[in-house]
Write an enzyme that holds these catalytic residues in place. Structure first.
Site, PDB file in Angstrom:
ATOM      1  N   GLN A 126       0.838  -1.196   0.000  1.00  0.00           N
ATOM      2  CA  GLN A 126       0.000   0.000   0.000  1.00  0.00           C
ATOM      3  C   GLN A 126       0.881   1.258   0.000  1.00  0.00           C
ATOM      4  O   GLN A 126       1.744   1.395   0.863  1.00  0.00           O
ATOM      5  CB  GLN A 126      -0.871  -0.020   1.262  1.00  0.00           C
ATOM      6  CG  GLN A 126      -1.795   1.153   1.419  1.00  0.00           C
ATOM      7  CD  GLN A 126      -2.449   1.173   2.807  1.00  0.00           C
ATOM      8  OE1 GLN A 126      -1.796   0.934   3.807  1.00  0.00           O
ATOM      9  NE2 GLN A 126      -3.738   1.449   2.853  1.00  0.00           N
ATOM     10  N   SER A 129       0.956   6.703   3.003  1.00  0.00           N
ATOM     11  CA  SER A 129       1.651   7.728   3.795  1.00  0.00           C
ATOM     12  C   SER A 129       2.889   8.246   3.082  1.00  0.00           C
ATOM     13  O   SER A 129       3.520   7.532   2.297  1.00  0.00           O
ATOM     14  CB  SER A 129       2.094   7.135   5.138  1.00  0.00           C
ATOM     15  OG  SER A 129       0.980   6.809   5.904  1.00  0.00           O
ATOM     16  N   GLU A 244     -11.243  -1.947   6.226  1.00  0.00           N
ATOM     17  CA  GLU A 244     -10.087  -2.252   7.057  1.00  0.00           C
ATOM     18  C   GLU A 244     -10.455  -2.243   8.529  1.00  0.00           C
ATOM     19  O   GLU A 244      -9.868  -2.938   9.335  1.00  0.00           O
ATOM     20  CB  GLU A 244      -9.006  -1.192   6.786  1.00  0.00           C
ATOM     21  CG  GLU A 244      -7.655  -1.535   7.395  1.00  0.00           C
ATOM     22  CD  GLU A 244      -6.640  -0.417   7.171  1.00  0.00           C
ATOM     23  OE1 GLU A 244      -7.009   0.639   6.637  1.00  0.00           O
ATOM     24  OE2 GLU A 244      -5.498  -0.630   7.557  1.00  0.00           O
ATOM     25  N   SER A 375      -4.539   6.773  13.116  1.00  0.00           N
ATOM     26  CA  SER A 375      -4.134   6.706  14.524  1.00  0.00           C
ATOM     27  C   SER A 375      -5.366   6.851  15.429  1.00  0.00           C
ATOM     28  O   SER A 375      -6.430   7.299  14.991  1.00  0.00           O
ATOM     29  CB  SER A 375      -3.142   7.823  14.840  1.00  0.00           C
ATOM     30  OG  SER A 375      -3.793   9.070  14.782  1.00  0.00           O
ATOM     31  N   GLU A 377      -5.913   9.015  17.583  1.00  0.00           N
ATOM     32  CA  GLU A 377      -6.323  10.425  17.633  1.00  0.00           C
ATOM     33  C   GLU A 377      -7.148  10.792  16.393  1.00  0.00           C
ATOM     34  O   GLU A 377      -8.147  11.511  16.492  1.00  0.00           O
ATOM     35  CB  GLU A 377      -5.095  11.336  17.748  1.00  0.00           C
ATOM     36  CG  GLU A 377      -4.398  11.267  19.105  1.00  0.00           C
ATOM     37  CD  GLU A 377      -3.694   9.941  19.360  1.00  0.00           C
ATOM     38  OE1 GLU A 377      -3.273   9.270  18.395  1.00  0.00           O
ATOM     39  OE2 GLU A 377      -3.589   9.549  20.543  1.00  0.00           O
TER      40      GLU A 377
END
Lengths: 391, 378
Positions: A126, A129, A244, A375, A377
């Site tokens: 993948q 990022s 996911e 994440s 957060e």
């Protein structure tokens, strides 16, 4: 309201249980149980075994070569797989790319890639990022510029899990710089053997090589490798994330991990008595078991929603956060139980009990699970905005 | 596998929620708890007419054949408005004691009257020295001829102030800590020798200490089997915990909803405080606490009728621990996020806080149940 299986579901459960009993190699089971890393060949061999039995692309519908199971059957399969001590057929192709191609791919893309994913002939990684685009994924900068019937790609992707094993990559790239940043993103499939690609290892705090940084220097990709339309990449990425979310919670595997830990607490000793007789540890173990129960029933509720044809309710958004917290706290518990053996690093069974050899590695690497896949957060930001209406 | 409610259950849920919303607002509740009686007998009659008091009992016992899920539906809705009427004491604890262990006569006369809203019950087991241990019973029941003479004192009895009849645990044999030798008796609260000392609990409801001095009852007052009362009491208290957990979900959710609304409105530094990420994440944590606790309350209700006693007890203790911890978190966060107004008597937030503080210790603290769970898991 009930948690009972139907007669057919019970038969299915038995069938899956028997299959794992007869087909899970002892060495795969052992490695998985103690958290030892798998080589590429070992992973592929196990995935091919699953594939031949029709147990690899378990979430896929029949028309694309999957078993077409119900949500409950998928849950039963995953529970039995985990309880048998078998590793999940972890494949980004199966879990992430497959559903995307089914929903957005051209017929040619479906015909080419889906059977190869199903037979475990390709290894997909993948490319999401970037060094400057982590939680703020939409700010990604890797450029794809159309030149004739090819895109020319320049930029870099990071945290590319098993990029060094992969022969293909599904990637988010920027095709337009002059619009709202989400609308300038496209989803494209890249051959990892193409000229101009450089994969460099990143060693993680478990001392292992799972992660990479991938550099793209004038990499030419055929235009037909675009999935969906130009600018549709962000929509596709969001679609992919919903596929996911529940798998990442890993409830079934945490259950097995927990029961192994509990057995260990009975066989390992401290002060001349089994560890479990230490009151502090005994209560900590009880508390973990209770948290797992809450996670399991939250999972059931999500599953029941899916099975009834409803979109998963708000409770599904907790699964990722709570599920990964549980994975971390169980790994912490194993380190605590390892006592002195927690210091052992890359050793073998002549040095320490097998159950503790990889305890610290796992604890270290699992710090990543509350970071990857959005994440904790970011998950909370999403819940606050989408579900609670806080702006 | 099905987690949806039946159409009858949906109707009950809608009905009880509507009642709390329209007829039991914070002001009404304050008026009710300020009366001398401390609860509203007219409302209790209304509950009976609506069938809420009989919902979980079998049709042979005069009920509607529901179960723990139905009880939870009612208790959660009651929790959302902190309803003080003695549903837990009368219907869940007292009613279940009779439904599980009552003689045909007791069922016909007393349970029937409970369902009709005419009799209020309480189950009295705690004693000064016993803390949460059901088997620690110093109250004695001495047999003389066909009669039993009860002596001892029961403390902090839920609904004890209002009960017409009290089911008490007393020792008929064995030593003070022994599980064997405990018998449950159905005692009239007005019987000679019974003295009820009522007081208000932290949440505004009424409790009582009930002393018994040479209280005479016949063998027909025994609920369940002679000397075998412990297992029955344990099961009854477990059903009470399960119901109370559902009530706590109602309270937690109310706190979450009210706090969410508050942070959207309350402005500081020129913006709604809900625009701050710190506040947003704390609201998400409250939301997660409510939803995962709800999962535990469902788990508990589904396992409450299990014939595997260990499974039932583990489920109850797990829920009590988990919801105890998470409800405390929600209650503390709701007060904190409201700021100064959150610590006042004036606002309902503090009243939910008190109710949940009481919940955490009721029928065994978090620590007690964590140990019970660990003991059962070894």
């Amino acid at each position: 309201m009930n948690i009972d299986y139907t007669k057919e579901e019970l038969e299915f459960q038995q069938e899956v249980r028997t299959w794992f009993k007869e087909n899970l190699p002892e060495d795969v089971k052992r490695k998985h149980q103690i958290g030892a890393p798998f080589s590429k060949d070992e992973t592929v061999a196990w995935q091919k075994t699953l594939s031949k039995a029709g147990y690899f692309v378990v979430g896929w519908p029949e028309e694309h070569g999957g078993p077409g199971w119900t949500a409950t059957q998928r849950y039963i399969f995953d529970s039995e797989r985990a309880a048998a001590g078998a590793p999940v057929g972890m494949s980004m192709g199966v879990i992430m790319l497959g559903p995307v191609l089914m929903a957005f791919g051209t017929q040619e893309q479906k015909d080419l890639y889906l059977p190869r994913i199903k037979d475990c002939d390709d290894w997909w990684c993948q490319g999401y990022s970037e060094p400057g685009a982590g939680s703020d994924l939409a700010s990604l900068k890797t450029q794809a510029v159309l030149d004739g019937d090819e895109y020319v790609i320049n930029g870099t992707k990071i945290w590319t899990t098993y990029g060094h094993h992969a022969n293909l990559c599904f990637c988010l790239v920027r095709t337009d710089n002059d619009c709202k940043q989400q609308l300038g993103i496209s989803f494209i499939l890249i051959d990892m053997e193409a000229e101009g690609i450089d994969v460099r290892p990143i060693i993680s705090i478990d001392g292992e090589h799972h992660l990479n940084q991938v550099f793209f220097d004038d990499v030419r990709v055929p235009k037909k490798n675009l999935v969906g339309a130009e600018g549709q990449g962000w929509t596709i990425a969001k679609y992919l994330l919903t596929h996911e979310r529940t798998t990442i919670a890993g409830v079934a595997d945490s259950k097995l991990n927990f029961s192994n830990l509990k057995e260990l607490a009975k066989t390992q000793t401290a002060n001349g008595a089994p560890l479990i007789e230490d009151e502090q540890l005994r209560l900590k173990i009880a508390e973990e078991e209770i948290k797992l129960l809450a996670l399991e029933y939250t999972n059931f509720r999500t599953l029941a929603d899916t099975a009834a044809g409803r979109a998963p309710g708000p409770e599904s958004s907790l699964l990722k956060v709570k599920g990964t917290e549980t994975q971390q706290s169980l790994s912490e518990l194993r380190v605590e139980m390892a006592g002195n053996y927690a210091y052992v690093w890359k050793a073998d069974e002549t040095v320490a009990p097998a159950e503790f050899l990889h305890a610290t590695e796992q604890y270290n690497f699992l710090r990543a699970c509350t970071i990857y896949g959005g994440s904790t957060e970011v998950q909370k930001n999403v819940v606050a905005k989408m579900l609670l209406g806080l702006k | 596998m099905d987690f949806s409610l039946s159409s009858e259950q949906k109707l009950i849920k809608d009905g009880v929620e509507k009642f709390v919303r329209n007829e039991y607002d914070f002001e009404t509740r304050n008026k009710i708890i300020a009366t001398e009686d401390g609860f509203d007998r007219a409302l209790w009659k209304q509950f009976a007419e609506l069938g809420w008091l009989g919902i979980s009992f079998s049709e042979e016992d005069g009920g509607f054949g529901g179960g723990a899920i139905d009880t939870n539906i009612i208790m959660e809705a009651f929790g959302s408005g902190m309803v003080v009427e003695p549903y837990l004491a009368t219907v869940v604890l007292g009613g279940n004691a009779l439904a599980l262990g009552g003689t045909p006569t007791q069922k016909e006369e007393v349970l029937g009257s409970v369902i009709a809203g005419e009799t209020l019950l309480a189950v009295a087991y705690a004693e000064t020295q016993s803390r949460f241990q059901l088997s620690d019973v110093a109250t004695t029941a001495a047999k003389s001829g066909e009669q039993y003479s009860l002596n001892g004192e029961k403390v902090v009895v839920y609904g004890g102030a209002w009960a017409d009849k009290v089911i008490v645990s007393a020792r008929t044999s064995g030593d003070q800590m022994s599980e064997a030798g405990i018998t449950l008796f159905l005692v009239d609260a007005k019987a000679s020798g019974v003295s009820v000392t009522s007081y208000q609990s932290m949440d505004g409801a009424r409790m009582a200490n009930i002393a018994m001095k040479n209280v005479t009852v016949g063998a027909d007052a025994i609920v369940g089997q002679l000397d075998q009362g412990y297992a029955l009491l344990d099961q009854v208290v477990d059903s009470g915990i399960s119901a109370l957990c559902a009530e706590a979900i109602g309270e937690m959710n109310a706190l979450f909803q009210k706090t969410l609304a508050f942070v959207k409105e309350r402005e500081q530094f020129g913006v709604a405080i809900g625009s701050f990420q710190t506040i947003q994440h704390r609201l998400v944590d409250m939301f997660m606490a409510v939803e995962s606790s709800r999962s535990m309350a469902i788990m508990n209700a589904l396992k409450l009728s299990s014939t595997d006693v260990t499974e039932r007890k583990k489920a109850v203790s797990a829920a009590k621990v988990y919801i105890g911890q998470n409800s405390r978190h929600c209650a503390q966060e709701a007060v904190q996020l409201h700021g100064g107004i959150g610590v006042t008597e004036e606002l309902d937030i503090g009243h939910y806080f008190r109710r949940l503080t009481l919940f955490c210790g009721a029928f065994g603290s978090t620590n007690h149940h964590l140990k019970r769970f660990a003991d059962l898991s070894d």
